[in-house]
Design a protein around this motif. Structure first.
Motif, PDB file in Angstrom:
ATOM      1  N   LEU A  19       5.873 -16.158 -55.644  1.00  0.00           N
ATOM      2  CA  LEU A  19       4.987 -17.034 -54.885  1.00  0.00           C
ATOM      3  C   LEU A  19       5.550 -18.457 -54.836  1.00  0.00           C
ATOM      4  CD1 LEU A  19       1.523 -15.790 -56.223  1.00  0.00           C
ATOM      5  CD2 LEU A  19       2.903 -14.908 -54.332  1.00  0.00           C
ATOM      6  N   GLU A  63       6.223 -16.072 -62.971  1.00  0.00           N
ATOM      7  CA  GLU A  63       5.525 -14.788 -63.020  1.00  0.00           C
ATOM      8  C   GLU A  63       6.087 -13.975 -64.173  1.00  0.00           C
ATOM      9  OE1 GLU A  63       3.512 -12.033 -63.313  1.00  0.00           O
ATOM     10  OE2 GLU A  63       2.813 -13.021 -61.470  1.00  0.00           O
ATOM     11  N   THR A  91       0.788 -10.095 -57.955  1.00  0.00           N
ATOM     12  CA  THR A  91       1.538  -9.318 -56.963  1.00  0.00           C
ATOM     13  C   THR A  91       2.344  -8.197 -57.602  1.00  0.00           C
ATOM     14  OG1 THR A  91       3.399 -10.868 -57.044  1.00  0.00           O
ATOM     15  CG2 THR A  91       1.696 -11.275 -55.388  1.00  0.00           C
ATOM     16  N   ASP A 122      -2.655 -16.265 -48.348  1.00  0.00           N
ATOM     17  CA  ASP A 122      -1.260 -15.908 -48.124  1.00  0.00           C
ATOM     18  C   ASP A 122      -0.444 -17.106 -47.655  1.00  0.00           C
ATOM     19  OD1 ASP A 122      -2.122 -13.415 -48.857  1.00  0.00           O
ATOM     20  OD2 ASP A 122      -1.996 -12.546 -46.844  1.00  0.00           O
ATOM     21  N   ARG A 127       3.538 -16.107 -49.146  1.00  0.00           N
ATOM     22  CA  ARG A 127       3.852 -14.697 -48.841  1.00  0.00           C
ATOM     23  C   ARG A 127       2.556 -13.897 -48.821  1.00  0.00           C
ATOM     24  NH1 ARG A 127       6.689 -11.175 -53.422  1.00  0.00           N
ATOM     25  NH2 ARG A 127       5.908  -9.592 -51.987  1.00  0.00           N
ATOM     26  N   SER A 129      -0.080 -11.701 -50.091  1.00  0.00           N
ATOM     27  CA  SER A 129      -0.372 -11.408 -51.495  1.00  0.00           C
ATOM     28  C   SER A 129      -1.844 -11.118 -51.776  1.00  0.00           C
ATOM     29  CB  SER A 129       0.075 -12.583 -52.382  1.00  0.00           C
ATOM     30  OG  SER A 129      -0.550 -13.791 -51.986  1.00  0.00           O
ATOM     31  N   LYS A 132      -2.726  -7.514 -52.746  1.00  0.00           N
ATOM     32  CA  LYS A 132      -2.153  -7.161 -54.046  1.00  0.00           C
ATOM     33  C   LYS A 132      -2.961  -7.775 -55.174  1.00  0.00           C
ATOM     34  CE  LYS A 132       2.589  -6.512 -52.427  1.00  0.00           C
ATOM     35  NZ  LYS A 132       4.000  -6.989 -52.500  1.00  0.00           N
ATOM     36  N   LYS A 133      -3.427  -8.988 -54.989  1.00  0.00           N
ATOM     37  CA  LYS A 133      -4.260  -9.629 -55.994  1.00  0.00           C
ATOM     38  C   LYS A 133      -5.582  -8.866 -56.165  1.00  0.00           C
ATOM     39  CE  LYS A 133      -2.427 -14.302 -55.170  1.00  0.00           C
ATOM     40  NZ  LYS A 133      -2.122 -14.751 -56.540  1.00  0.00           N
TER      41      LYS A 133
END
Length: 357
Positions: A19, A63, A91, A122, A127, A129, A132-133
């Motif tokens: 991210l 991350e 993600t 996003d 990106r 995301s 996914k979160k």
């Protein structure tokens, strides 16, 4: 006065991250810190932290899930009776990854969300995301993790607070952390585009209070923005008093953004034991306690409440890390905050996003 033992370790395993959040607390010059501690060194650091008195380790980054050894490190921390907490962008937190962490003994995790609306989330993340979160939160709940949803508040999402509160209720998270941007690092660079208006901040408070009364099973933490307060917050309960950070390259910091301050030398766990650093390193002694304080802090009855405020914030605003935090209405340089509040707000197109790693 005896030096207190640390209670919490922020283990920044990596600065790599998919991210590009424009308020990231990681250093601006990320390319300087590509070298990361190996698994064995981190395991030694965790053992030394437990022996020093630390009771909680917070695995963060970047991350941290880009590190394949994360389950090993969680397992090591639990073997030393450390409470383990993970901060992730979500993600990479798919069901398989979360199951491995559950088996390793991870106690709780925090998943970041940038906005309640997928498109805005996003855009701020740099990106796609949001989905996914969402899946990460639901998978974590399915595995019976304690889940905190963390939303950093600023000009571009503060008006969506009702939707954020509703989403936290819908996703059934255990805790919602609404933390206004701290203007250091990338956030300081983007301050003119992130700083909300006073009206936005004032509208937020009653919405949070209403949600607290409606949603008794949801713990809501609302961290108010420094620039709008009368007094500063104690930086991590005071410099070198409760928290310490180990960065990906092994540097040991009193707080994760201390590299903002030039002239400080940070010892490294690759050459020095953690206890030696905590008790004797000059960088930890520099602003520990109250002896270093200038006036009006020295004579103030709040000096052991806020410990002079944030040292990084003081430096970024005044050029002097030993100055009274200008957020304080008693600070000689308080007008710098007032001037910042009156600066024209920049358009979203001016945002500088974190360098993608």
């Amino acid at each position: 006065m005896p030096i207190p033992r640390p209670l919490a370790l922020l283990a920044e395993l990596t600065y790599r991250c998919p991210l590009k959040c424009p308020y990231c607390s990681n250093p601006l010059e990320l390319q300087r810190y590509r070298q990361e501690l190996d698994t064995a060194t981190w395991q030694r650091v965790l053992a030394e932290a437990a022996a020093l008195g630390v009771v909680q380790v917070h695995f963060s980054g970047g991350e941290p899930l880009v590190r394949p050894d994360l389950p090993e490190l969680v397992k090591c921390a639990r073997q030393h009776d450390l409470y383990t907490h993970l901060s992730t962008g979500g993600t990479l937190a798919d069901e398989a990854a979360l199951e491995r962490l559950k088996s390793a003994g991870l106690d709780a995790l925090q998943i970041s969300l940038l906005d309640a609306r997928a498109g805005e989330n996003d855009w701020l993340a740099g990106r796609t995301s949001f989905d996914k979160k969402r899946r990460a939160v639901l998978a974590a709940k399915q595995l019976q993790f304690s889940v905190t949803l963390n939303v950093v508040l600023h000009r571009h999402n503060l008006d969506h607070l009702e939707a954020i509160l509703s989403l936290a209720e819908q996703w059934q998270v255990n805790r919602l952390e609404l933390a206004h941007v701290q203007y250091t690092g990338w956030a300081f660079r983007n301050r003119a585009a992130l700083l909300p208006t006073r009206e936005q901040v004032e509208r937020a408070a009653p919405l949070v209070e209403d949600a607290r009364s409606r949603l008794p099973n949801l713990e809501i933490v609302h961290v108010l923005p420094d620039y709008f307060q009368k007094f500063p917050k104690a930086c991590l309960h005071g410099w070198g008093r409760v928290f310490l950070t180990v960065a990906p390259d092994g540097a040991v910091l009193p707080c994760q953004t201390a590299r903002e301050i030039p002239g400080l030398e940070f010892p490294n766990v690759q050459s020095t034991a953690l206890a030696e650093i905590w008790f004797h390193a000059p960088v930890f002694e520099r602003f520990r306690g109250t002896d270093w304080m200038p006036e009006p802090c020295w004579s103030c009855d709040r000096r052991e409440t806020d410990f002079g405020g944030c040292r990084c914030q003081a430096f970024l605003l005044t050029g002097d890390p030993a100055a009274t935090d200008p957020v304080c209405h008693l600070a000689p340089s308080h007008q710098l905050v007032e001037l910042a509040m009156r600066e024209p707000r920049q358009e979203p197109s001016s945002l500088q996003f974190r360098v993608l790693q």
